[in-house]
Every structure is written in structure tokens, then in C-alpha cells.
Enzyme design. Sequence first.
Site, mmCIF file in Angstrom:
data_model
loop_
_atom_site.group_PDB
_atom_site.id
_atom_site.type_symbol
_atom_site.label_atom_id
_atom_site.label_comp_id
_atom_site.label_asym_id
_atom_site.label_seq_id
_atom_site.Cartn_x
_atom_site.Cartn_y
_atom_site.Cartn_z
ATOM 1 N N TYR A 1 0.812 -1.204 0.000
ATOM 2 C CA TYR A 1 0.000 0.000 0.000
ATOM 3 C C TYR A 1 0.851 1.262 0.000
ATOM 4 O O TYR A 1 0.331 2.369 -0.175
ATOM 5 C CB TYR A 1 -0.921 0.037 1.228
ATOM 6 C CG TYR A 1 -1.867 -1.141 1.367
ATOM 7 C CD1 TYR A 1 -2.089 -2.015 0.303
ATOM 8 C CD2 TYR A 1 -2.527 -1.387 2.553
ATOM 9 C CE1 TYR A 1 -2.950 -3.095 0.433
ATOM 10 C CE2 TYR A 1 -3.390 -2.460 2.690
ATOM 11 C CZ TYR A 1 -3.595 -3.321 1.633
ATOM 12 O OH TYR A 1 -4.445 -4.385 1.777
ATOM 13 N N HIS B 1 0.892 -11.777 1.177
ATOM 14 C CA HIS B 1 -0.170 -10.992 0.552
ATOM 15 C C HIS B 1 -0.891 -11.748 -0.567
ATOM 16 O O HIS B 1 -2.114 -11.673 -0.691
ATOM 17 C CB HIS B 1 0.393 -9.673 0.029
ATOM 18 C CG HIS B 1 -0.613 -8.572 -0.030
ATOM 19 N ND1 HIS B 1 -0.275 -7.243 -0.018
ATOM 20 C CD2 HIS B 1 -1.967 -8.587 -0.112
ATOM 21 C CE1 HIS B 1 -1.360 -6.495 -0.084
ATOM 22 N NE2 HIS B 1 -2.405 -7.293 -0.147
ATOM 23 N N ILE C 1 -12.658 -5.409 7.403
ATOM 24 C CA ILE C 1 -11.778 -4.236 7.425
ATOM 25 C C ILE C 1 -12.273 -3.189 6.423
ATOM 26 O O ILE C 1 -11.600 -2.881 5.442
ATOM 27 C CB ILE C 1 -10.310 -4.624 7.153
ATOM 28 C CG1 ILE C 1 -10.200 -5.576 5.951
ATOM 29 C CG2 ILE C 1 -9.685 -5.260 8.380
ATOM 30 C CD1 ILE C 1 -8.769 -5.802 5.469
ATOM 31 N N VAL D 1 -12.073 7.120 4.331
ATOM 32 C CA VAL D 1 -11.203 8.239 4.707
ATOM 33 C C VAL D 1 -11.989 9.314 5.447
ATOM 34 O O VAL D 1 -11.416 10.303 5.898
ATOM 35 C CB VAL D 1 -10.523 8.856 3.470
ATOM 36 C CG1 VAL D 1 -9.667 7.824 2.753
ATOM 37 C CG2 VAL D 1 -11.558 9.448 2.507
ATOM 38 N N ARG E 1 -18.081 8.406 8.246
ATOM 39 C CA ARG E 1 -18.301 7.073 7.697
ATOM 40 C C ARG E 1 -17.582 6.010 8.519
ATOM 41 O O ARG E 1 -18.084 4.897 8.686
ATOM 42 C CB ARG E 1 -17.823 7.050 6.244
ATOM 43 C CG ARG E 1 -18.289 5.853 5.445
ATOM 44 C CD ARG E 1 -19.777 5.885 5.138
ATOM 45 N NE ARG E 1 -20.185 7.114 4.499
ATOM 46 C CZ ARG E 1 -20.006 7.405 3.207
ATOM 47 N NH1 ARG E 1 -19.392 6.550 2.414
ATOM 48 N NH2 ARG E 1 -20.443 8.537 2.714
ATOM 49 N N ASN F 1 -19.348 2.762 10.172
ATOM 50 C CA ASN F 1 -18.908 1.401 9.862
ATOM 51 C C ASN F 1 -18.594 0.564 11.095
ATOM 52 O O ASN F 1 -18.435 -0.656 10.988
ATOM 53 C CB ASN F 1 -17.673 1.441 8.958
ATOM 54 C CG ASN F 1 -17.991 1.878 7.543
ATOM 55 O OD1 ASN F 1 -19.156 1.923 7.140
ATOM 56 N ND2 ASN F 1 -16.966 2.202 6.775
#
Length: 289
Positions: A58, A120, A242, A246, A250, A254
Site C-alpha cells: 500500500y 499478501h 476491514i 477516509v 463514515r 462502519n
Amino acid sequence: MSELDKDAAKVPMIELADGNRIPQVGLGVLRIDDEGVVPVVESALAAGYRHIDGAAGYNNEGGVGRALQAAGFTSGEARKSLWVTTKLRDSEQGYDSALRAFDRQIGLLRLDYVDMYMIHWPTPFDWRSDTSWKAMARLRDEGRIRTLGVCNFLPEHLERLHEETGEWPAINQLEIHPTWQQRETVAYCKEHGIAVEAYSPMARGKDLEAGNGTIERIAASHGKSPAQVILRWHIENGTIIIPKSVHAERQRENIELFDFALSAEEHAAISALDGDGRMGHDPMTFSYA
């Protein structure tokens, strides 16, 4: 207990096969740049999140580390209350390269240990999960990793890893949402004591309108958002989630999933939306360079 601690306490803890316990709801940080991730992680911690899911791929571990340090979560009791996951970049798989990668990553995160380190992608066309796992096991033995996991592993990859290392991962992180449920892989994981963690739990927003308004109708009946209904469906399935956002508002939405429940009929209606709705990559061919 502070208000933030009360918020965190509402999130169930999932006990893993290795005895560690992970908060069932965490924050994903994919596709957020290294500077932009700092306020995102800070606002999530302020909202009560105690689980952050990151990855070398990331390209924002430095920002995550700066946020954790600024919020006081890199040491002491605050650190003990937090679950931090990161993942090995596919190009750095292999025994020696995984050890070097972990040293770099833990430095960026400004931590003494991570709660989970994951392979990953399985990259079956360039399989190095066996040697990568052995490096991860060494780091676990040294106390620098608590739990070992994988992402995007299908049953054949899990079986091969077990044959070569003698271990099953504690968690398999998969793309799962109402229109792409991966039932065969989920069933295999449960059969072998592997917890399932869902990324893209709302199909990047696509599933909010799934089923010709099915999700929206259920949401309206509970006075909740479509996102909350889908996330509640995951919770009731026992899946770790998960969701990424941003936006502070929100993020709070969540995590506010524990003051309502779906009826058996509502849950079944969402489960019936399963189909060919994959949003991400094919584990047989993809690699995070």
C-alpha cells in the site's frame, strides 16, 4: 472507562487458533497515500477502532506509523489494546528477503512488534510461500510477530502451505461481499480452523444497491444505512471485516453495528445475492510487485 474505550469494547474479539484475539472490525488503508493516511488512522483511533490493516504494497506504512505515534499507540497499554496487521510484498517473498522486508516495515510502523504478518498473494506461478513462512515463523519465535496469516489463498494454496510447513495460517484474508462470497474457500478455512477476514466487504460500494434494492429495503426497515446492513451480515457470519473510509463520519458508521440484528429472512436474502461479483484480482495470476 473513557468514551473511546467504550466504543472499542463494543467490537467483538475473535479468538484465533493460535490463541490470540483480534477485533472483528478494523480499518483498511488501501489506496491512501503516505501523507493522507495519517489523519485517516488518527480519526479511526478516535472513533474507537483498535485494529488497523496495512501492507507494504500500500506504500503508506510510514504514514500509518506516524499516526500511531502521534496518537500514543506505539507503546504502553495503548499499544497492547491495538491490533496492527501488515503484509509482505510479493517481490520480497523468500526467507532472507522476507526477514529484510520485515525489518524495514516494522521500522516504518514505529513498533516493536506487529500483531499479524501476512503473505499478501500466493503467487503459485512463483511459489515462495514456504520459505517466506519459515522466515515469518522465526520472527514469531523472536516475539516480533504474534500471528501469521495469508491473503487470497485458495484451498489448493492452503493445502500446499500446510504440506510444506506443517502449519495452517490463523487467518485467510479474502475478497468477500454479498455478490462474491467464495463459499468453497470459506468452508475449507472453517474446516481447518482458519479464521476468515473480508476485504472489500461492500464490493467498493457496488453491493450497496445489490439485489434490485434488497439491501436498501432492509436498511430502511432498521433505520440503518445499506453499508451498515452489509457489514452486519458479515458480523453475523463470524467474518472479520476491514472496511475502508477516509471520512471520520463514515468510519463511525462502519463500526456502529452492534445495536441491531438482521432477521433470519433478511440474512438469507443477502446471502442469496451470491454470484460472480469479484472486484479484485485472480489469486492464480496476480502479484503485488
